[in-house]
Design a protein around this motif. Structure first.
Motif, PDB file in Angstrom:
ATOM      1  N   ASP A   8      16.835  42.836  34.730  1.00 45.25           N
ATOM      2  CA  ASP A   8      17.912  43.331  33.869  1.00 45.25           C
ATOM      3  C   ASP A   8      19.236  43.000  34.551  1.00 45.25           C
ATOM      4  OD1 ASP A   8      19.811  44.725  32.477  1.00 45.25           O
ATOM      5  OD2 ASP A   8      18.830  46.663  32.634  1.00 45.25           O
ATOM      6  N   ARG A   9      20.004  42.103  33.954  1.00 46.28           N
ATOM      7  CA  ARG A   9      21.221  41.626  34.604  1.00 46.28           C
ATOM      8  C   ARG A   9      22.476  42.179  33.934  1.00 46.28           C
ATOM      9  NH1 ARG A   9      20.748  35.904  37.222  1.00 46.28           N
ATOM     10  NH2 ARG A   9      22.856  36.560  37.574  1.00 46.28           N
ATOM     11  N   ARG A  10      22.383  43.339  33.323  1.00 51.96           N
ATOM     12  CA  ARG A  10      23.567  43.909  32.696  1.00 51.96           C
ATOM     13  C   ARG A  10      24.677  44.096  33.719  1.00 51.96           C
ATOM     14  NH1 ARG A  10      20.684  48.578  29.253  1.00 51.96           N
ATOM     15  NH2 ARG A  10      19.117  48.250  30.812  1.00 51.96           N
ATOM     16  N   ARG A  11      25.905  44.050  33.201  1.00 52.91           N
ATOM     17  CA  ARG A  11      27.070  44.215  34.065  1.00 52.91           C
ATOM     18  C   ARG A  11      27.156  45.642  34.586  1.00 52.91           C
ATOM     19  NH1 ARG A  11      30.300  40.128  34.354  1.00 52.91           N
ATOM     20  NH2 ARG A  11      32.137  41.296  34.958  1.00 52.91           N
ATOM     21  N   MET A  12      27.571  45.744  35.822  1.00 47.69           N
ATOM     22  CA  MET A  12      27.802  47.041  36.453  1.00 47.69           C
ATOM     23  C   MET A  12      29.105  46.965  37.227  1.00 47.69           C
ATOM     24  SD  MET A  12      24.257  48.525  37.848  1.00 47.69           S
ATOM     25  CE  MET A  12      22.837  48.699  36.816  1.00 47.69           C
ATOM     26  N   ARG A  13      29.550  48.130  37.661  1.00 43.30           N
ATOM     27  CA  ARG A  13      30.783  48.234  38.445  1.00 43.30           C
ATOM     28  C   ARG A  13      30.450  48.917  39.765  1.00 43.30           C
ATOM     29  NH1 ARG A  13      36.741  50.030  36.898  1.00 43.30           N
ATOM     30  NH2 ARG A  13      37.256  51.114  38.823  1.00 43.30           N
ATOM     31  N   LEU A  14      31.036  48.393  40.816  1.00 38.57           N
ATOM     32  CA  LEU A  14      30.861  48.916  42.163  1.00 38.57           C
ATOM     33  C   LEU A  14      32.235  49.343  42.666  1.00 38.57           C
ATOM     34  CD1 LEU A  14      28.869  47.117  44.894  1.00 38.57           C
ATOM     35  CD2 LEU A  14      31.281  47.514  45.263  1.00 38.57           C
ATOM     36  N   ASP A  15      32.370  50.540  43.190  1.00 40.38           N
ATOM     37  CA  ASP A  15      33.633  51.040  43.740  1.00 40.38           C
ATOM     38  C   ASP A  15      33.436  51.420  45.195  1.00 40.38           C
ATOM     39  OD1 ASP A  15      35.687  51.631  41.353  1.00 40.38           O
ATOM     40  OD2 ASP A  15      33.664  52.074  40.654  1.00 40.38           O
ATOM     41  N   VAL A  16      34.374  51.008  46.054  1.00 36.51           N
ATOM     42  CA  VAL A  16      34.328  51.358  47.468  1.00 36.51           C
ATOM     43  C   VAL A  16      35.677  51.969  47.828  1.00 36.51           C
ATOM     44  CG1 VAL A  16      33.862  50.562  49.817  1.00 36.51           C
ATOM     45  CG2 VAL A  16      32.774  49.403  47.885  1.00 36.51           C
ATOM     46  N   MET A  57      21.727  43.892  43.581  1.00 37.25           N
ATOM     47  CA  MET A  57      23.094  44.344  43.839  1.00 37.25           C
ATOM     48  C   MET A  57      24.113  43.440  43.155  1.00 37.25           C
ATOM     49  SD  MET A  57      23.067  45.311  47.892  1.00 37.25           S
ATOM     50  CE  MET A  57      22.227  43.845  48.513  1.00 37.25           C
ATOM     51  N   ILE A  58      25.297  43.996  42.923  1.00 29.14           N
ATOM     52  CA  ILE A  58      26.462  43.201  42.524  1.00 29.14           C
ATOM     53  C   ILE A  58      27.029  42.544  43.770  1.00 29.14           C
ATOM     54  CG2 ILE A  58      28.826  43.294  41.630  1.00 29.14           C
ATOM     55  CD1 ILE A  58      27.958  45.808  40.083  1.00 29.14           C
ATOM     56  N   PRO A 103      40.790  36.284  46.522  1.00 30.15           N
ATOM     57  CA  PRO A 103      40.061  35.066  46.917  1.00 30.15           C
ATOM     58  C   PRO A 103      38.746  35.330  47.654  1.00 30.15           C
ATOM     59  CG  PRO A 103      42.364  34.967  47.645  1.00 30.15           C
ATOM     60  CD  PRO A 103      42.107  36.360  47.160  1.00 30.15           C
ATOM     61  N   HIS A 104      38.578  36.542  48.171  1.00 29.41           N
ATOM     62  CA  HIS A 104      37.419  36.853  49.011  1.00 29.41           C
ATOM     63  C   HIS A 104      36.368  37.719  48.331  1.00 29.41           C
ATOM     64  CE1 HIS A 104      39.773  35.229  52.307  1.00 29.41           C
ATOM     65  NE2 HIS A 104      40.766  36.001  51.911  1.00 29.41           N
ATOM     66  N   LEU A 105      36.719  38.334  47.188  1.00 31.06           N
ATOM     67  CA  LEU A 105      35.801  39.258  46.529  1.00 31.06           C
ATOM     68  C   LEU A 105      35.566  38.848  45.080  1.00 31.06           C
ATOM     69  CD1 LEU A 105      37.033  42.752  47.817  1.00 31.06           C
ATOM     70  CD2 LEU A 105      34.942  41.527  48.456  1.00 31.06           C
ATOM     71  N   PRO A 106      34.547  38.038  44.829  1.00 32.49           N
ATOM     72  CA  PRO A 106      34.226  37.674  43.449  1.00 32.49           C
ATOM     73  C   PRO A 106      33.946  38.929  42.625  1.00 32.49           C
ATOM     74  CG  PRO A 106      32.939  36.365  45.001  1.00 32.49           C
ATOM     75  CD  PRO A 106      33.645  37.428  45.793  1.00 32.49           C
ATOM     76  N   GLY A 107      34.476  38.967  41.433  1.00 37.48           N
ATOM     77  CA  GLY A 107      34.254  40.106  40.562  1.00 37.48           C
ATOM     78  C   GLY A 107      35.266  41.222  40.727  1.00 37.48           C
ATOM     79  N   LEU A 108      36.281  41.027  41.595  1.00 36.15           N
ATOM     80  CA  LEU A 108      37.309  42.050  41.763  1.00 36.15           C
ATOM     81  C   LEU A 108      37.917  42.360  40.402  1.00 36.15           C
ATOM     82  CD1 LEU A 108      39.010  43.777  43.737  1.00 36.15           C
ATOM     83  CD2 LEU A 108      40.596  41.848  43.858  1.00 36.15           C
ATOM     84  N   CYS A 109      37.923  43.633  40.019  1.00 32.81           N
ATOM     85  CA  CYS A 109      38.443  43.994  38.699  1.00 32.81           C
ATOM     86  C   CYS A 109      39.529  45.055  38.747  1.00 32.81           C
ATOM     87  CB  CYS A 109      37.322  44.433  37.762  1.00 32.81           C
ATOM     88  SG  CYS A 109      36.506  45.961  38.256  1.00 32.81           S
ATOM     89  N   GLU A 110      39.650  45.773  39.886  1.00 37.15           N
ATOM     90  CA  GLU A 110      40.646  46.846  39.899  1.00 37.15           C
ATOM     91  C   GLU A 110      40.924  47.307  41.319  1.00 37.15           C
ATOM     92  OE1 GLU A 110      40.466  50.042  36.828  1.00 37.15           O
ATOM     93  OE2 GLU A 110      40.110  51.328  38.587  1.00 37.15           O
ATOM     94  N   ILE A 111      42.193  47.622  41.565  1.00 39.46           N
ATOM     95  CA  ILE A 111      42.632  48.310  42.776  1.00 39.46           C
ATOM     96  C   ILE A 111      43.276  49.602  42.311  1.00 39.46           C
ATOM     97  CG2 ILE A 111      44.187  48.285  44.768  1.00 39.46           C
ATOM     98  CD1 ILE A 111      41.953  46.169  44.967  1.00 39.46           C
ATOM     99  N   ARG A 112      42.826  50.728  42.845  1.00 44.65           N
ATOM    100  CA  ARG A 112      43.428  52.028  42.525  1.00 44.65           C
ATOM    101  C   ARG A 112      43.925  52.615  43.831  1.00 44.65           C
ATOM    102  NH1 ARG A 112      42.057  56.368  38.222  1.00 44.65           N
ATOM    103  NH2 ARG A 112      41.862  54.379  37.185  1.00 44.65           N
TER     104      ARG A 112
END
Length: 129
Positions: A8-16, A57-58, A103-112
């Motif tokens: 199952d390759r559905r999109r997910m979000r990872l936050d660190v 994993m993403i 440039p270093h994190l593919p899939g970067l979508c947000e900075i909070r």
């Protein structure tokens, strides 16, 4: 209990979550923040993507932490942000973090970025998804 479908390759979000302490002054602001002062910043780096069926994993949390340490935290923690940015507002810091990490994190979508515990700014890149 049904087995997990690892294909199952559905999109997910990872936050660190990360923290740093730094001083700054806002040279274009008329008010108390014009003077040098400090904050204990808290920020989240969010990545979106499809789960890799081989790893499940993403992205690897450890890799994300290493990249952020190397490219962001090493440059700002216990430093004066005016040495990095001309006008280090929360908005400009969040955009700078994006520009450094993208440039270093593919899939970067947000900075909070939280400058104080109850107030934050969110940057989603040039496209502003």
């Amino acid at each position: 209990m049904a087995p997990i479908d690892y294909t199952d390759r559905r999109r997910m979000r990872l936050d660190v979550e990360f923290y740093f302490a730094a001083a700054h002054r806002l040279p274009r602001y008329e008010g108390p923040c014009f003077r040098m002062h400090g904050h204990n910043y808290r920020f989240f780096v969010a990545l979106e993507g499809e789960v890799d069926p081989a790893t499940g994993m993403i992205a690897d949390f450890g890799d994300v932490k290493r990249i952020v340490q190397e490219h962001v935290l090493a440059r700002v923690d216990h430093r004066t942000l005016n040495d990095v940015l001309d006008n280090p507002t929360a908005e400009n810091i969040a955009r700078w973090v994006w520009e450094v990490l993208e440039p270093h994190l593919p899939g970067l979508c947000e900075i909070r970025l939280y400058e104080i515990p109850d107030s934050c700014v969110t940057y989603r890149g040039p496209g502003g998804r």
